[in-house]
Enzyme design. Structure first.
Site, PDB file in Angstrom:
ATOM      1  CG  ASP A  53      -4.044  -3.603  -1.306  1.00 31.03           C
ATOM      2  OD1 ASP A  53      -4.937  -2.946  -1.875  1.00 31.03           O
ATOM      3  OD2 ASP A  53      -3.357  -3.153  -0.368  1.00 31.03           O
TER       4      ASP A  53
ATOM      5  CG  ASP B   6      -7.710  -0.197  -2.592  1.00 27.72           C
ATOM      6  OD1 ASP B   6      -7.183  -1.312  -2.694  1.00 27.72           O
ATOM      7  OD2 ASP B   6      -7.648   0.492  -1.550  1.00 27.72           O
TER       8      ASP B   6
END
Length: 459
Positions: free
Chosen positions: A160, A343
Site C-alpha cells: 500500500d 496509491d
C-alpha cells in the site's frame, strides 16, 4: 452536465497537449539504460502478487468504493450505504446482525463498523463476535507474501503506497476480530523484541480504528532482509480489515512522516531497505485480471515501453503526491490542474465530481446510480479511453480497463449493468490514482530523488 459546455478551446487544447499550460509540472525523461546503480553489490528483487482465493465477487464495485472512502475517513454517501446493505441481503446476512438505530447492524449514520468493535455508541454487549459471520465486504484481490520473524512466518499482505505502517493480524488480535487471517506470533520468533512504551493507532474519519503493540523483528521480502523492522501487532482492528479474510495486514510504502507509531515514528520497510538496494526505488507493474509484481532496486526494461517520464513528488503530507495537468476523452482536452496521489492500496481511480462527470458524459448509458452507489453503465457500451496528463506525459487508460465490475449480477457473462472504474473522490483535496491507473502504467517510486516515473507498457 453537457460536454460542450465544458470543452476547452482549440488553443487551450493545443497548449495543453504540448505541456505548455502555465503551471504545468516539469517532466524529466530518463531512458532505462541511463539509470545508474547507486550501491555496488546492492540487492534487487521481484515480488509477485498472489491471487486471493477467498476474494468475493459479490458487489465488487460498491465494496471497492466503500473501501477507499473508509480508508481516507470519508463518510459513506447514503446511496452507497444502501447499496452495501443490498449486498448484505444478497449474502443472506440480514437478520444475523441486530439493526442499529439507523439501519443495518453494520452501519450507523453512514459509518461502517464491526459489531462490538467500532460502534463506539453501541450499547449492545451481546453482539460480540457476530462479525465473524460477515464475508469479505472489503477484501482485496491480489496480495504479496512477506516473511516475518525467525524462523520466518509467511503472511500475505497488501502492498500500500497510500500508508506507512507495516501492521499485521497477530496472536494478540482478539478472537472476535479475526476472520481466518494468518497470524503473526511474536513469541515464536527468536528475533522479536517488544518496543516498550510504544503503540500504534490508525484512526479513520468515521471513528473506527486499528491499534496495538509494536515489535522489532526481521522482515524478509523477496530475499531482502531488514533487521529490527517495526512490525505493528494488532490488538484491535476495524471492520474493513476483519472482513478481509485472506489479507493479514498491510505493508505501507508511503513516507515515514505518516507512520502511526507513538511516541516515536518508525521507518517503513522500503525506507530501511533503501541503502541496501542497488537503486533506491521500487516499481509497480500491476495487471488487469491477473497478478502483477513489484520490483525493488532495479528497472526491468521488459516491463515498459520508451523512456520513463518523471515528476517531482510533494512529500509534505507523507503521500506520493504530484501535480497533474488535466484529462482528455474522445479528442476533447480539459486542462484541469489537480493534485493526485499514487496509491496501490486503492483499486479504483477517483477523480473530483467535475472530472468524473466529464468522462461519464461521454457514455450515453452512464448514470450516477443511487441504487448501486456509484457510476454504472450498460455493459455492452464501448467505453472511451481516458488520457490523464502529467506535464508533457500523457497516460492513456484503455476504456476496457475502466469497466471495473458487473453491477446487477456477479458475472460479466450475465450482467447488463457494469460498475465504473472511475468514481468520485467525494470531496477529497486530491485525486487518487489507484489500480485502474496502474494497470496501464508502469510506475517507478523513486525514494532517492523523491519522484514518480510513468511509462506505458505492453497490455
Amino acid at each position: 452536465m453537457k460536454l460542450s459546455a465544458l470543452a476547452a478551446t482549440a488553443v487551450s487544447s493545443l497548449l495543453f497537449s504540448a505541456g505548455l499550460v502555465e503551471g504545468a509540472p516539469r517532466i524529466v525523461q530518463v531512458r532505462a539504460q541511463d539509470f545508474k546503480i547507486s550501491t555496488l553489490g546492492g540487492s534487487t528483487f521481484k515480488i509477485s502478487q498472489v491471487h486471493n482465493e477467498k476474494f468475493s465477487q459479490v458487489g465488487k464495485g460498491p465494496r471497492a468504493l466503500a473501501r477507499v472512502y473508509h480508508k481516507y475517513g470519508l463518510q459513506l454517501p447514503p446511496q452507497l450505504v444502501a447499496a452495501l446493505e443490498e449486498i448484505l441481503k444478497e449474502l443472506g446476512l440480514v437478520g444475523k446482525h441486530k439493526p442499529s438505530k439507523s439501519g443495518s447492524g453494520l452501519f450507523k449514520n453512514g459509518t461502517l463498523f464491526s459489531n462490538g468493535t467500532d460502534g463506539a455508541d453501541d450499547d449492545d454487549d451481546d453482539d460480540q463476535g457476530e462479525v465473524k459471520a460477515t464475508p469479505q465486504l472489503f477484501d482485496v484481490e491480489y496480495l504479496a507474501p512477506v516473511q516475518i520473524g525467525t524462523p520466518p512466518q509467511t503472511l500475505n499482505l497488501n502492498f500500500d503506497t497510500g500508508s506507512s505502517d507495516l501492521w499485521v493480524f497477530s496472536t494478540e488480535t482478539p478472537a472476535s476480530q479475526r476472520n481466518g487471517q494468518t497470524l503473526y506470533d511474536p513469541s515464536l520468533s527468536t528475533t522479536s523484541k517488544r518496543l516498550n512504551d510504544s503503540i500504534w493507532s490508525i484512526m479513520y474519519g468515521d471513528n473506527s480504528m486499528s491499534s496495538g503493540n509494536v515489535y522489532l523483528d526481521t522482515v524478509n521480502i523477496g530475499g531482502v532482509e531488514v533487521e529490527n523492522q517495526a512490525v505493528e501487532s494488532a490488538t484491535r482492528v476495524s471492520a474493513s480489515f476483519t472482513n478481509d479474510t485472506a489479507s493479514s495486514g498491510l505493508v505501507g510504502l508511503a513516507f515515514d512522516s505518516i507512520n502511526q507509531v507513538f511516541p516515536t515514528k518508525q521507518k517503513t520497510f522500503f525506507s530501511n531497505a533503501m541503502d541496501s538496494l542497488a537503486m533506491p526505488l521500487f516499481t509497480a507493474n500491476l495487471k488487469k485480471a491477473e497478478p502483477g509484481n513489484y520490483n525493488f532496486g532495479f528497472i526491468d526494461e521488459t516491463e515498459f515501453i520508451g523512456p520513463i517520464s518523471f515528476v517531482d513528488v510533494n512529500t509534505t503530507d507523507g503521500f506520493w503526491k504530484f501535480e497533474a495537468s488535466g484529462m482528455a476523452v474522445n479528442n476533447n482536452t480539459f486542462p484541469i490542474t489537480h493534485h493526485a496521489i499514487a496509491d496501490t492500496g486503492t483499486t479504483l481511480l477517483l477523480l473530483d465530481d467535475s472530472m468524473a462527470g466529464i468522462y461519464w458524459s461521454q457514455v450515453s448509458t452512464a448514470e450516477n446510480s443511487n441504487y448501486y452507489g456509484g457510476w454504472v453503465f450498460n455493459c455492452n457500451a464501448t467505453l472511451p479511453d481516458l488520457t490523464l496528463s502529467i506535464g508533457t506525459y500523457n497516460a492513456v487508460i484503455p476504456g476496457e480497463f475502466i469497466n471495473f465490475a458487473p453491477a446487477d449480477t456477479d458475472s460479466f457473462d450475465t450482467a447488463k449493468l457494469c460498475f465504473g472504474g472511475i468514481q468520485s473522490s467525494n470531496g477529497l483535496p486530491f485525486a487518487i490514482y489507484g489500480d485502474v491507473f496502474f494497470k496501464s502504467q508502469f510506475t517507478v517510486f523513486d525514494g532517492g530523488d523523491k519522484r514518480l516515473g510513468f511509462a506505458p507498457k505492453p497490455l
